[in-house]
Design a protein around this motif. Structure first.
Motif, mmCIF file in Angstrom:
data_model
loop_
_atom_site.group_PDB
_atom_site.id
_atom_site.type_symbol
_atom_site.label_atom_id
_atom_site.label_comp_id
_atom_site.label_asym_id
_atom_site.label_seq_id
_atom_site.Cartn_x
_atom_site.Cartn_y
_atom_site.Cartn_z
ATOM 1 N N LEU A 172 25.996 -58.073 -112.396
ATOM 2 C CA LEU A 172 25.103 -58.516 -113.105
ATOM 3 C C LEU A 172 25.839 -59.573 -114.079
ATOM 4 N N THR A 173 26.842 -59.333 -114.679
ATOM 5 C CA THR A 173 27.655 -60.002 -116.487
ATOM 6 C C THR A 173 28.132 -61.032 -115.142
ATOM 7 N N LEU A 174 27.961 -61.820 -114.594
ATOM 8 C CA LEU A 174 28.374 -63.028 -113.959
ATOM 9 C C LEU A 174 27.212 -64.032 -113.680
ATOM 10 N N LYS B 192 27.389 -53.110 -109.535
ATOM 11 C CA LYS B 192 26.826 -53.928 -110.151
ATOM 12 C C LYS B 192 26.914 -54.510 -111.435
ATOM 13 N N ALA B 193 28.333 -53.886 -111.840
ATOM 14 C CA ALA B 193 28.316 -53.939 -113.039
ATOM 15 C C ALA B 193 28.952 -56.039 -113.158
ATOM 16 N N THR B 194 30.392 -56.143 -112.732
ATOM 17 C CA THR B 194 30.476 -57.517 -112.066
ATOM 18 C C THR B 194 30.039 -58.543 -112.006
ATOM 19 N N ALA C 31 31.527 -60.986 -107.020
ATOM 20 C CA ALA C 31 31.597 -59.954 -108.449
ATOM 21 C C ALA C 31 30.009 -59.303 -107.563
ATOM 22 N N LEU D 148 24.644 -63.344 -115.372
ATOM 23 C CA LEU D 148 24.538 -63.488 -116.745
ATOM 24 C C LEU D 148 24.820 -65.317 -117.511
ATOM 25 N N MET D 149 26.266 -64.901 -117.379
ATOM 26 C CA MET D 149 27.037 -66.129 -117.647
ATOM 27 C C MET D 149 26.455 -67.557 -117.106
ATOM 28 N N MET E 12 19.152 -65.312 -122.165
ATOM 29 C CA MET E 12 20.122 -66.113 -121.788
ATOM 30 C C MET E 12 19.843 -67.429 -121.398
#
Length: 396
Positions: free
Chosen positions: A295-297, A291-293, A287, A299-300, A250
């Motif tokens: 890791l997503t944030l 895990k999902a929220t 977040a 990455l963003m 990223m």
């Protein structure tokens, strides 16, 4: 392949080499601490010390070597870097490791600064932003490939061999530079005072502070990216390399994106990204609950946190070329100098916050630095606009 493309590839490899040396410690902190029989917190300070020495030594070496051939200076600095990096692999205790890191940090900033000045020589002006973004991407590539590979080497063979691998890369790059670098480059020499006059320009010192606080915002959380992924989010150590690879990828996208921004709008379009980054950093503690929220944030944030780097680097080079030609090498070093001051500030801040508000909440410190950065980029754009208006009035 044309000579220009070969030169571009080697310039990126130099950044990759420096990035591996600087950031690899983050991936092997635990292994170094275990083998040198010190705490992981003490080894963590190697990151702060490296960044501080890098930032402090770079302007001195840059200014003092400006009267010598850039070609010869770069090769000498590469040899010193090779010695320092190899000594890291040979370190038998914490203090010998510290000395070796100081040696490499002392010359790393000047190496990348000289590479940036060579980009102005080998690249046509219309290709300069693209080449600068690729050189900057070399550091991100080190995060994507170098750090996971270093961690893998450390896990399977020992952390020393990770440093030896960088030494092998350094030797290869050295001979490529001997072959491909322009031997004679036109240089405008100036006194120390003349070179430092660059720093009085509002467009320069505001940009330098922008780099510092943006780096602090990044390393306010990234210094502890490994425990954030494993301890806070609960990912396994087996999946760590894959996650670091994704985060680093990223960053590569971000750096290449910044090259396009440098060609289309530049610093004028950057403020909105700081607004978004600040919001993301404030939301990160929430977040990290899943895990999902989480890791997503992460990455963003990785996608936008370094979006400013190519426009700022081009800004330094352009201002120096037009108004301070005697300070071109110093100007090319400002990004790395203040970025590493920012790393020191961010990593030190995160170390304090871990013990006070907890690992999960350290991004709040980063959010403060991102907000300061937002104010600085607005002020910088106003300074640039005012300088243009003044120039137009004088020519009218």
């Amino acid at each position: 392949m044309s000579k220009y493309r070969l030169q571009a590839v080697v310039f990126v490899l130099v950044a990759f080499m420096l990035g591996c040396n600087e950031f690899m410690v983050v991936g092997v902190l635990s292994d170094i601490a275990s083998h040198l029989h010190v705490s992981i917190a003490l080894v963590g300070y190697l990151v702060t010390i490296f960044a501080t020495v890098y930032a402090v030594s770079t302007p001195f070496i840059t200014i003092l070597t400006s009267k010598y051939s850039r070609y010869k200076t770069l090769l000498v600095l590469m040899v010193v870097f090779l010695i320092g990096n190899t000594l890291s692999g040979l370190a038998t205790n914490y203090w010998s490791m510290l000395v070796s890191r100081v040696i490499t940090a002392a010359v790393a900033g000047s190496i990348i600064s000289l590479i940036m000045t060579f980009t102005t020589v080998v690249a046509p002006r219309e290709k300069r932003a693209n080449l600068v973004s690729w050189v900057s991407a070399g550091f991100s590539i080190a995060a994507v490939i170098g750090i996971p590979i270093g961690t893998t080497i450390s896990t399977n063979y020992g952390w020393r061999y990770a440093f030896y691998a960088v030494s092998v890369i350094t030797v290869m790059i050295f001979f490529l530079l001997v072959w491909l670098l322009p031997k004679h480059v036109k240089q405008v020499q100036g006194s120390i005072k003349g070179q430092l006059s660059l720093l009085k320009d509002r467009r320069i010192y505001l940009a330098a502070m922008l780099v510092l606080f943006t780096a602090a915002a990044m390393y306010g959380y990234y210094t502890y990216i490994r425990p954030l992924l494993t301890t806070t989010l609960g990912f396994s150590n087996a999946s760590l390399n894959i996650l670091l690879f994704i985060i680093g990828f990223m960053s590569i996208i971000s750096t290449r994106w910044s090259g396009r921004i440098a060609d289309h709008g530049g610093l004028r379009v950057i403020p909105k990204y700081y607004v978004i980054n600040t919001i993301f950093l404030v939301l990160l503690p929430l977040a990290l609950s899943t895990k999902a929220t989480g890791l997503t944030l992460l990455l963003m944030i990785s996608l936008i946190v370094t979006i400013f780097n190519t426009p700022v680097q081009i800004h330094f080079l352009n201002v120096a070329e037009r108004n301070y030609p005697q300070s071109l090498v110093l100007a090319s070093s400002l990004y790395s100098i203040f970025f590493n001051f920012g790393i020191s500030l961010g990593s030190a801040t995160s170390s304090v916050l871990v013990g006070t508000i907890g690992l999960k909440n350290i991004s709040l410190g980063s959010a403060v630095y991102a907000l300061i950065s937002l104010g600085l980029i607005i002020g910088l754009n106003r300074a640039i606009k005012a300088r243009k208006a003044s120039r137009q009035n004088l020519s009218a």
